[in-house]
Design a protein around this motif. Sequence first.
Motif, PDB file in Angstrom:
ATOM      1  N   GLN A  36      49.120  46.984  38.810  1.00  0.00           N
ATOM      2  CA  GLN A  36      48.886  48.396  38.516  1.00  0.00           C
ATOM      3  C   GLN A  36      47.378  48.556  38.357  1.00  0.00           C
ATOM      4  OE1 GLN A  36      51.853  48.243  35.155  1.00  0.00           O
ATOM      5  NE2 GLN A  36      52.514  50.194  36.071  1.00  0.00           N
ATOM      6  N   ALA A  37      46.707  48.833  39.477  1.00  0.00           N
ATOM      7  CA  ALA A  37      45.246  48.789  39.525  1.00  0.00           C
ATOM      8  C   ALA A  37      44.598  49.756  38.543  1.00  0.00           C
ATOM      9  CB  ALA A  37      44.767  49.095  40.946  1.00  0.00           C
ATOM     10  N   SER A  38      45.199  50.917  38.338  1.00  0.00           N
ATOM     11  CA  SER A  38      44.568  51.933  37.492  1.00  0.00           C
ATOM     12  C   SER A  38      44.581  51.570  36.015  1.00  0.00           C
ATOM     13  CB  SER A  38      45.261  53.281  37.696  1.00  0.00           C
ATOM     14  OG  SER A  38      46.636  53.177  37.346  1.00  0.00           O
ATOM     15  N   THR A  39      45.505  50.678  35.607  1.00  0.00           N
ATOM     16  CA  THR A  39      45.624  50.353  34.189  1.00  0.00           C
ATOM     17  C   THR A  39      45.269  48.905  33.871  1.00  0.00           C
ATOM     18  OG1 THR A  39      47.960  49.774  34.472  1.00  0.00           O
ATOM     19  CG2 THR A  39      47.458  52.059  33.910  1.00  0.00           C
ATOM     20  N   SER A  40      44.838  48.133  34.889  1.00  0.00           N
ATOM     21  CA  SER A  40      44.483  46.724  34.693  1.00  0.00           C
ATOM     22  C   SER A  40      45.644  45.936  34.085  1.00  0.00           C
ATOM     23  CB  SER A  40      43.245  46.586  33.799  1.00  0.00           C
ATOM     24  OG  SER A  40      42.141  47.228  34.386  1.00  0.00           O
ATOM     25  N   SER A  41      46.852  46.260  34.494  1.00  0.00           N
ATOM     26  CA  SER A  41      48.024  45.558  33.989  1.00  0.00           C
ATOM     27  C   SER A  41      48.919  45.165  35.156  1.00  0.00           C
ATOM     28  CB  SER A  41      48.795  46.424  32.990  1.00  0.00           C
ATOM     29  OG  SER A  41      49.292  47.582  33.625  1.00  0.00           O
ATOM     30  N   LEU A  42      49.894  44.325  34.860  1.00  0.00           N
ATOM     31  CA  LEU A  42      50.848  43.861  35.851  1.00  0.00           C
ATOM     32  C   LEU A  42      52.267  44.162  35.390  1.00  0.00           C
ATOM     33  CD1 LEU A  42      49.515  40.254  36.609  1.00  0.00           C
ATOM     34  CD2 LEU A  42      49.173  42.284  38.007  1.00  0.00           C
ATOM     35  N   ARG A  43      53.165  44.242  36.352  1.00  0.00           N
ATOM     36  CA  ARG A  43      54.588  44.205  36.050  1.00  0.00           C
ATOM     37  C   ARG A  43      55.091  42.815  36.428  1.00  0.00           C
ATOM     38  NH1 ARG A  43      54.598  49.346  38.401  1.00  0.00           N
ATOM     39  NH2 ARG A  43      55.416  48.492  40.342  1.00  0.00           N
ATOM     40  N   ARG A  44      55.721  42.155  35.477  1.00  0.00           N
ATOM     41  CA  ARG A  44      56.302  40.843  35.742  1.00  0.00           C
ATOM     42  C   ARG A  44      57.808  40.987  35.891  1.00  0.00           C
ATOM     43  NH1 ARG A  44      57.381  38.374  30.914  1.00  0.00           N
ATOM     44  NH2 ARG A  44      55.203  37.959  30.446  1.00  0.00           N
ATOM     45  N   LEU A  45      58.325  40.488  37.006  1.00  0.00           N
ATOM     46  CA  LEU A  45      59.759  40.517  37.242  1.00  0.00           C
ATOM     47  C   LEU A  45      60.254  39.096  37.478  1.00  0.00           C
ATOM     48  CD1 LEU A  45      58.475  43.191  38.941  1.00  0.00           C
ATOM     49  CD2 LEU A  45      60.923  43.668  39.077  1.00  0.00           C
ATOM     50  N   VAL A  58      52.592  43.503  31.696  1.00  0.00           N
ATOM     51  CA  VAL A  58      51.666  42.494  31.188  1.00  0.00           C
ATOM     52  C   VAL A  58      50.269  43.087  31.178  1.00  0.00           C
ATOM     53  CG1 VAL A  58      50.696  40.192  31.555  1.00  0.00           C
ATOM     54  CG2 VAL A  58      53.075  40.649  32.178  1.00  0.00           C
ATOM     55  N   ASP A  59      49.662  43.195  30.010  1.00  0.00           N
ATOM     56  CA  ASP A  59      48.288  43.695  29.895  1.00  0.00           C
ATOM     57  C   ASP A  59      47.324  42.523  29.958  1.00  0.00           C
ATOM     58  OD1 ASP A  59      48.952  46.435  29.556  1.00  0.00           O
ATOM     59  OD2 ASP A  59      49.548  45.998  27.491  1.00  0.00           O
ATOM     60  N   LEU A  60      46.275  42.669  30.780  1.00  0.00           N
ATOM     61  CA  LEU A  60      45.314  41.596  31.001  1.00  0.00           C
ATOM     62  C   LEU A  60      43.983  41.928  30.360  1.00  0.00           C
ATOM     63  CD1 LEU A  60      45.964  40.979  34.809  1.00  0.00           C
ATOM     64  CD2 LEU A  60      46.855  39.640  32.898  1.00  0.00           C
ATOM     65  N   ASP A  61      43.268  40.891  29.915  1.00  0.00           N
ATOM     66  CA  ASP A  61      41.912  41.094  29.405  1.00  0.00           C
ATOM     67  C   ASP A  61      40.975  41.477  30.536  1.00  0.00           C
ATOM     68  OD1 ASP A  61      42.676  40.488  26.844  1.00  0.00           O
ATOM     69  OD2 ASP A  61      42.221  38.359  27.031  1.00  0.00           O
ATOM     70  N   VAL A  65      42.886  37.844  39.763  1.00  0.00           N
ATOM     71  CA  VAL A  65      43.985  36.940  40.097  1.00  0.00           C
ATOM     72  C   VAL A  65      44.030  35.761  39.141  1.00  0.00           C
ATOM     73  CG1 VAL A  65      44.975  35.493  41.906  1.00  0.00           C
ATOM     74  CG2 VAL A  65      43.794  37.600  42.509  1.00  0.00           C
ATOM     75  N   SER A  66      42.878  35.126  38.929  1.00  0.00           N
ATOM     76  CA  SER A  66      42.867  33.921  38.108  1.00  0.00           C
ATOM     77  C   SER A  66      43.299  34.215  36.675  1.00  0.00           C
ATOM     78  CB  SER A  66      41.470  33.279  38.127  1.00  0.00           C
ATOM     79  OG  SER A  66      40.487  34.185  37.675  1.00  0.00           O
ATOM     80  N   CYS A  67      42.873  35.363  36.119  1.00  0.00           N
ATOM     81  CA  CYS A  67      43.293  35.721  34.758  1.00  0.00           C
ATOM     82  C   CYS A  67      44.798  35.947  34.698  1.00  0.00           C
ATOM     83  CB  CYS A  67      42.564  36.975  34.295  1.00  0.00           C
ATOM     84  SG  CYS A  67      40.808  36.741  33.947  1.00  0.00           S
ATOM     85  N   ALA A  68      45.342  36.619  35.704  1.00  0.00           N
ATOM     86  CA  ALA A  68      46.779  36.879  35.714  1.00  0.00           C
ATOM     87  C   ALA A  68      47.572  35.590  35.768  1.00  0.00           C
ATOM     88  CB  ALA A  68      47.136  37.766  36.906  1.00  0.00           C
ATOM     89  N   ASP A  72      49.361  34.637  32.193  1.00  0.00           N
ATOM     90  CA  ASP A  72      50.788  34.948  32.161  1.00  0.00           C
ATOM     91  C   ASP A  72      51.642  34.016  33.008  1.00  0.00           C
ATOM     92  OD1 ASP A  72      52.642  37.194  31.083  1.00  0.00           O
ATOM     93  OD2 ASP A  72      53.314  36.848  33.138  1.00  0.00           O
ATOM     94  N   ALA A  73      51.210  33.698  34.226  1.00  0.00           N
ATOM     95  CA  ALA A  73      52.061  32.883  35.103  1.00  0.00           C
ATOM     96  C   ALA A  73      52.252  31.472  34.555  1.00  0.00           C
ATOM     97  CB  ALA A  73      51.480  32.835  36.509  1.00  0.00           C
TER      98      ALA A  73
END
Length: 354
Positions: A36-45, A58-61, A65-68, A72-73
């Motif tokens: 979700q580019a606009s919110t700097s977050s991901l959806r994890r499924l 998932v909210d990222l600092d 890619v490397s941070c995600a 979280d991964a």
Amino acid sequence: MPVAVVTAVDAVLRDAQVASLMLDAAGVICLRYEVQASTSSLRRLVLSAEGVLEHEQVDLDHPCVSCAMREDAVPTLGRLAQIPDVRAIVLAPPLSADPSVVVGTLRPHQGDWHLASAVSVIDVEAAVEDLLGEDTLAERGLQWAVGDARSVGEALAAQIEYAEQLVIDGDPAGPGAELVEHLRAPEQRLLQGPYALGADEALEGRLDHLIALRRRDARYVEPYGGPTEHGTWTLDLHSERPFHPRRLLENIEALGAGRLRERGRFWVPDRPDSICQWDGAGGQVSIGAVWRTGRELPTTHLVVTGVDAADAERVRTAFARSLLTEREWSAGLELWLGTEDHLAPWLGERDVRV
């Protein structure tokens, strides 16, 4: 527990490949991320053949890619590897993710799980436009964050060049498949259709990250070539001479613009200690001083693939015009010491020792 990494720029093909692997063997689940580019977050499924097992934001600092993968991964893979009924995991990072970054971040954390393979899924009906067209990830809604300025071609080329297994969907004798043949290395396995890759083939091996990185390393670039029925061509341009800094800037549009995929290395006479990378796709070119030379002077070597006949001669001519002439080369490098650094905005400040 084996983990296969599946990348693509097309969500439908990626999901078809993932579904095929989950249906092909018992106990295979998928860990999929959507950006979700606009919110700097991901959806994890977390998915199984029966449906959605988990769906969380998932909210990222930092939106990269490397941070995600690291934030979280890594813990999620560790947690999923402890589930008794799970036998293997298919990791599907967000569309446009660079698998070399994904794998490079995950490798140090292998333990209860290991990286088994990297798979790239390609729509060959769209491959010419995806790889050589001017669309950016932002224009397709595929960018990681607002500042992600990569072209679609840059992202897809990185996936194709890294993956061990290339799965193509569409006409295997069409222009898109022909272009992929020019870009893939002989050791990369090519399969037709997302259902051609079995779960055992994707999950029983061990991913060789170093071999995959070598395919992407401009110091070892090679022309693979391929069929030319649809007009696809590859140029292997090389010289022991460096580019003339000023003439390179004068010719850079002729050398890099257009429907091209370009990879390689070059050097300039006022930086004899630097090997510079050239990476271009869809009219975008990225250059940078990436490596130090050893005892030997570097060489200039570009491999260029295109589909428009007129571009080949233009690129060949621009390459020759950008090099030092034989007379300039025979004069030696001492004349270049302390000269104006025309490429500093792109290569960074020159080493004070040069």
